[in-house]
Scaffold this active site. Structure first.
Site, PDB file in Angstrom:
ATOM      1  N   GLU A 290       1.022  -1.263   0.286  1.00 10.86           N
ATOM      2  CA  GLU A 290      -0.097   0.052   0.015  1.00 10.86           C
ATOM      3  C   GLU A 290       0.749   1.356   0.126  1.00 10.86           C
ATOM      4  O   GLU A 290       0.737   2.310   1.104  1.00 10.86           O
ATOM      5  CB  GLU A 290      -0.965   0.034   1.119  1.00 10.86           C
ATOM      6  CG  GLU A 290      -1.900  -1.022   1.308  1.00 10.86           C
ATOM      7  CD  GLU A 290      -2.566  -1.047   2.652  1.00 10.86           C
ATOM      8  OE1 GLU A 290      -3.654  -1.860   2.948  1.00 10.86           O
ATOM      9  OE2 GLU A 290      -2.187  -0.744   3.713  1.00 10.86           O
ATOM     10  N   PRO A 291       1.552   1.361  -0.992  1.00 12.58           N
ATOM     11  CA  PRO A 291       2.297   2.725  -0.887  1.00 12.58           C
ATOM     12  C   PRO A 291       1.457   4.000  -1.231  1.00 12.58           C
ATOM     13  O   PRO A 291       0.669   3.724  -2.047  1.00 12.58           O
ATOM     14  CB  PRO A 291       3.426   2.647  -2.472  1.00 12.58           C
ATOM     15  CG  PRO A 291       2.452   1.785  -3.091  1.00 12.58           C
ATOM     16  CD  PRO A 291       1.671   0.842  -2.414  1.00 12.58           C
ATOM     17  N   GLY A 292       1.850   4.896  -0.426  1.00 10.92           N
ATOM     18  CA  GLY A 292       1.224   6.426  -0.576  1.00 10.92           C
ATOM     19  C   GLY A 292       2.340   7.336  -0.841  1.00 10.92           C
ATOM     20  O   GLY A 292       2.326   7.807  -2.230  1.00 10.92           O
ATOM     21  N   ARG A 293       3.000   7.643  -0.176  1.00 16.09           N
ATOM     22  CA  ARG A 293       4.125   8.651  -0.235  1.00 16.09           C
ATOM     23  C   ARG A 293       4.916   8.288  -1.494  1.00 16.09           C
ATOM     24  O   ARG A 293       5.273   9.374  -2.418  1.00 16.09           O
ATOM     25  CB  ARG A 293       5.024   8.711   0.969  1.00 16.09           C
ATOM     26  CG  ARG A 293       5.937   9.864   1.201  1.00 16.09           C
ATOM     27  CD  ARG A 293       6.866   9.590   2.200  1.00 16.09           C
ATOM     28  NE  ARG A 293       6.342   9.253   3.435  1.00 16.09           N
ATOM     29  CZ  ARG A 293       5.823  10.108   4.396  1.00 16.09           C
ATOM     30  NH1 ARG A 293       6.099  11.667   4.315  1.00 16.09           N
ATOM     31  NH2 ARG A 293       5.596   9.582   5.440  1.00 16.09           N
ATOM     32  N   ARG A 330       3.103  19.966   7.772  1.00 17.34           N
ATOM     33  CA  ARG A 330       4.329  18.751   8.299  1.00 17.34           C
ATOM     34  C   ARG A 330       5.542  19.066   9.126  1.00 17.34           C
ATOM     35  O   ARG A 330       6.064  18.536   9.868  1.00 17.34           O
ATOM     36  CB  ARG A 330       4.789  18.057   6.982  1.00 17.34           C
ATOM     37  CG  ARG A 330       3.396  17.160   6.295  1.00 17.34           C
ATOM     38  CD  ARG A 330       3.753  16.485   5.283  1.00 17.34           C
ATOM     39  NE  ARG A 330       4.582  15.306   5.693  1.00 17.34           N
ATOM     40  CZ  ARG A 330       5.994  15.358   5.711  1.00 17.34           C
ATOM     41  NH1 ARG A 330       6.700  15.889   4.946  1.00 17.34           N
ATOM     42  NH2 ARG A 330       6.453  13.950   6.164  1.00 17.34           N
ATOM     43  N   TYR A 334       5.895  17.051  12.402  1.00 16.63           N
ATOM     44  CA  TYR A 334       6.981  16.171  12.388  1.00 16.63           C
ATOM     45  C   TYR A 334       8.328  16.943  12.300  1.00 16.63           C
ATOM     46  O   TYR A 334       9.290  16.118  12.173  1.00 16.63           O
ATOM     47  CB  TYR A 334       6.445  15.335  11.533  1.00 16.63           C
ATOM     48  CG  TYR A 334       5.350  14.647  10.910  1.00 16.63           C
ATOM     49  CD1 TYR A 334       4.671  14.060  12.008  1.00 16.63           C
ATOM     50  CD2 TYR A 334       4.690  15.171   9.672  1.00 16.63           C
ATOM     51  CE1 TYR A 334       3.262  13.668  11.635  1.00 16.63           C
ATOM     52  CE2 TYR A 334       3.479  14.258   9.478  1.00 16.63           C
ATOM     53  CZ  TYR A 334       2.857  13.826  10.482  1.00 16.63           C
ATOM     54  OH  TYR A 334       1.516  13.566  10.053  1.00 16.63           O
ATOM     55  N   CYS A 361      -1.624  33.197  12.534  1.00 11.85           N
ATOM     56  CA  CYS A 361      -1.463  33.917  13.810  1.00 11.85           C
ATOM     57  C   CYS A 361      -0.809  32.709  14.846  1.00 11.85           C
ATOM     58  O   CYS A 361      -1.564  32.307  15.657  1.00 11.85           O
ATOM     59  CB  CYS A 361      -2.745  34.338  14.281  1.00 11.85           C
ATOM     60  SG  CYS A 361      -2.453  35.605  15.700  1.00 11.85           S
ATOM     61  N   GLU A 362       0.519  32.311  14.488  1.00 12.91           N
ATOM     62  CA  GLU A 362       0.844  31.195  15.456  1.00 12.91           C
ATOM     63  C   GLU A 362       2.438  31.065  15.152  1.00 12.91           C
ATOM     64  O   GLU A 362       2.816  31.060  13.968  1.00 12.91           O
ATOM     65  CB  GLU A 362       0.108  29.821  14.935  1.00 12.91           C
ATOM     66  CG  GLU A 362       0.537  28.740  15.614  1.00 12.91           C
ATOM     67  CD  GLU A 362      -0.669  27.785  16.034  1.00 12.91           C
ATOM     68  OE1 GLU A 362      -1.664  28.221  16.261  1.00 12.91           O
ATOM     69  OE2 GLU A 362      -0.266  26.653  16.386  1.00 12.91           O
ATOM     70  N   TYR A 390       0.665  13.822   1.491  1.00 13.06           N
ATOM     71  CA  TYR A 390       0.453  14.495   2.806  1.00 13.06           C
ATOM     72  C   TYR A 390       0.552  15.975   2.762  1.00 13.06           C
ATOM     73  O   TYR A 390       0.921  16.445   3.975  1.00 13.06           O
ATOM     74  CB  TYR A 390       1.193  13.877   3.962  1.00 13.06           C
ATOM     75  CG  TYR A 390       1.220  12.329   3.882  1.00 13.06           C
ATOM     76  CD1 TYR A 390       0.016  11.806   4.307  1.00 13.06           C
ATOM     77  CD2 TYR A 390       2.433  11.465   3.681  1.00 13.06           C
ATOM     78  CE1 TYR A 390      -0.251  10.261   4.333  1.00 13.06           C
ATOM     79  CE2 TYR A 390       2.126  10.038   3.352  1.00 13.06           C
ATOM     80  CZ  TYR A 390       0.747   9.433   3.863  1.00 13.06           C
ATOM     81  OH  TYR A 390       0.661   8.139   3.771  1.00 13.06           O
TER      82      TYR A 390
END
Ligand code: LLP
Length: 431
Positions: A290-293, A330, A334, A361-362, A390
């Site tokens: 199940e490859p995604g990236r 991301r 992470y 605003c962060e 992602y």
């Protein structure tokens, strides 16, 4: 360049599949996600061809669509013959609306509600990857009510801890996903599944984590799972036909990341499975990955416009862009590293150390910290590379910022696959 579809043209501008990114920014505005369709198709073929070659006929990849989910992507992967992994009714709905052949869809998730289960059955999802006992009971009842037999796999924790970010490890014993072999609970689930009259218990599934560069944990997981298939046969007499080993192979985002040979990884997994199978007299099950990236990441580039360059005397410099954590959370989540450059000055030397800041605003709304960049001024186009996975799928409307469009490039021609959200879209559901 970090991805094959990228280059620099005679104007010194970054190109994606030969198309000038500065022209894309002018035509479609910023922020904008760009995707190179040929890269996605080539990556699908690497998996399809190598899996057939090493695992044999009947083995095939699913595109893990949590990495990138919108209507056109399901059409693209469908035309390449990929299955899909959906993890929510929203992904199922999008695939269904795209005309995706739902019998090739696998439905994941550690907490499928009764409504999710009904909806997925209505959509004709081919296989449920059942996470827990409650789901097993609910699905068995729902299938029975319809007078049908639903194919399932059971999600199992092989107890593998690969070296990757803590938040993307999923196959260890202490995990919210699946049931563990080590504790004996996986075998209890197997026995419960085998008893369900309305379910066809076809196999088992594991997914050890994401953005993993070391091939050994995949080979070990394959071995552990195949041994469990042998234990299942010994205890219940059932010989499972399908083994789904999940996704997770890493992708280089920066020059220091390793480059993985996906075909070689598949070859090594197959070699191990063959050995394990021979030693137990078991035939090779159908293997699913199940490859995604690794299908979509390298196909993506995000373009922004620089708004300001702020040097805080004695401290550091900030380049502020017209996007940030709502379109790419991301780094905030992470600490993910990216290759970033000024697209209209791609040939110039990187002389400025700076932090790339979004416009929320962060203070944590950053895309990178202390990277070397070409001088960046208001109006310059900033490109963040390898953002195909992602990014769009994790985007939000935080601070009521509309989501960027997705522009797909195919053979030098850009087309809009997802429109830019409007301010009216932001209040569409407000009463
Ligand atoms: N299969 C299952 C059951 C999964 O949970 C995942 C990813 C995949 C396949 C695909 O894994 P991939 O080949 O893409 O590594 N948001 C994080 C990644 C979360 C991955 C979740 N599961 C990130 O941005 O790095």
């Amino acid at each position: 360049m970090i991805a094959k579809c990228l280059d620099i043209n005679e104007k010194g501008h970054l190109t994606v599949s030969g198309v000038d990114t500065v022209d894309i920014a002018r035509e479609f505005g910023t922020p904008t996600y760009i995707l190179d369709e040929n890269t996605i198709r080539e990556n699908c073929r690497v998996y399809i061809d190598s899996m057939k070659k090493y695992f044999g006929e009947g083995s095939f990849p699913l595109f893990a669509s949590k990495a990138l989910s919108f209507t056109e992507i399901y059409r693209i992967v469908a035309s390449e013959g990929m299955g899909i992994d959906c993890v929510s009714p929203g992904e199922i709905h999008t695939a269904y609306k795209a005309g995706y052949p739902m019998e090739k869809a696998y439905f994941h998730g550690n907490n499928k509600t009764d409504a999710d289960i009904e909806m997925a059955l209505d959509a004709g999802v081919g296989c449920f990857v059942v996470d827990n006992r409650e789901e097993l009971v609910s699905l068995n009842a729902a299938a029975g009510k319809r007078g049908m037999i639903q194919k399932i796999l059971l999600r199992i924790s092989p107890g593998i801890d690969p070296h990757t970010h803590r938040k993307v490890v999923t196959g260890s014993v202490d995990s919210k996903f699946g049931t563990a072999i080590e504790t004996g609970q996986a075998m209890e689930m197997v026995k419960a599944a085998a008893e369900c009259k309305n379910l066809h218990f076809a196999g088992i599934h594991c997914h050890i984590g994401s953005q993993i560069f070391d091939i050994d944990p995949f080979v070990s997981a394959a071995d552990i799972m195949f041994r469990f298939i042998k234990d299942i046969k010994n205890e219940t007499g059932v010989e499972l036909e399908e083994l789904n080993l999940g996704g997770g192979l890493g992708v280089p985002y920066v020059d220091t990341d390793p480059v993985i040979d996906y075909e070689d990884c598949i070859r090594r997994m197959a070699e191990q499975l063959r050995k394990t199978g021979e030693s137990f007299g078991l035939k090779m099950p159908k293997i699913i990955l199940e490859p995604g990236r690794s299908i979509v990441a390298a196909a993506g580039v995000t373009l922004y416009t620089v708004g300001s360059f702020k040097n805080i005397t004695g401290y550091k410099s900030y380049v502020s862009i017209d996007g940030g954590m709502p379109d790419n959370p991301r780094y905030a989540l992470y600490n993910s590293q990216y290759t970033i450059l000024v697209a209209n000055k791609a040939n110039e030397e990187r002389t400025v150390k700076c932090t790339i800041a979004g416009r929320c605003c962060e203070s944590g709304d950053l895309i990178a910290e202390d990277i070397m960049l070409q001088t960046a001024e208001r109006g310059d186009i900033l490109a963040v590379l390898v953002t195909g996975a992602y990014n769009y799928s994790m985007a939000s409307n935080y601070n009521k910022i509309p989501r960027p469009p997705v522009v797909i490039i195919k053979d030098g021609v850009p087309r809009v696959a997802v429109k830019r959200e409007t301010f009216d879209d932001l209040v569409r559901n407000d009463i």
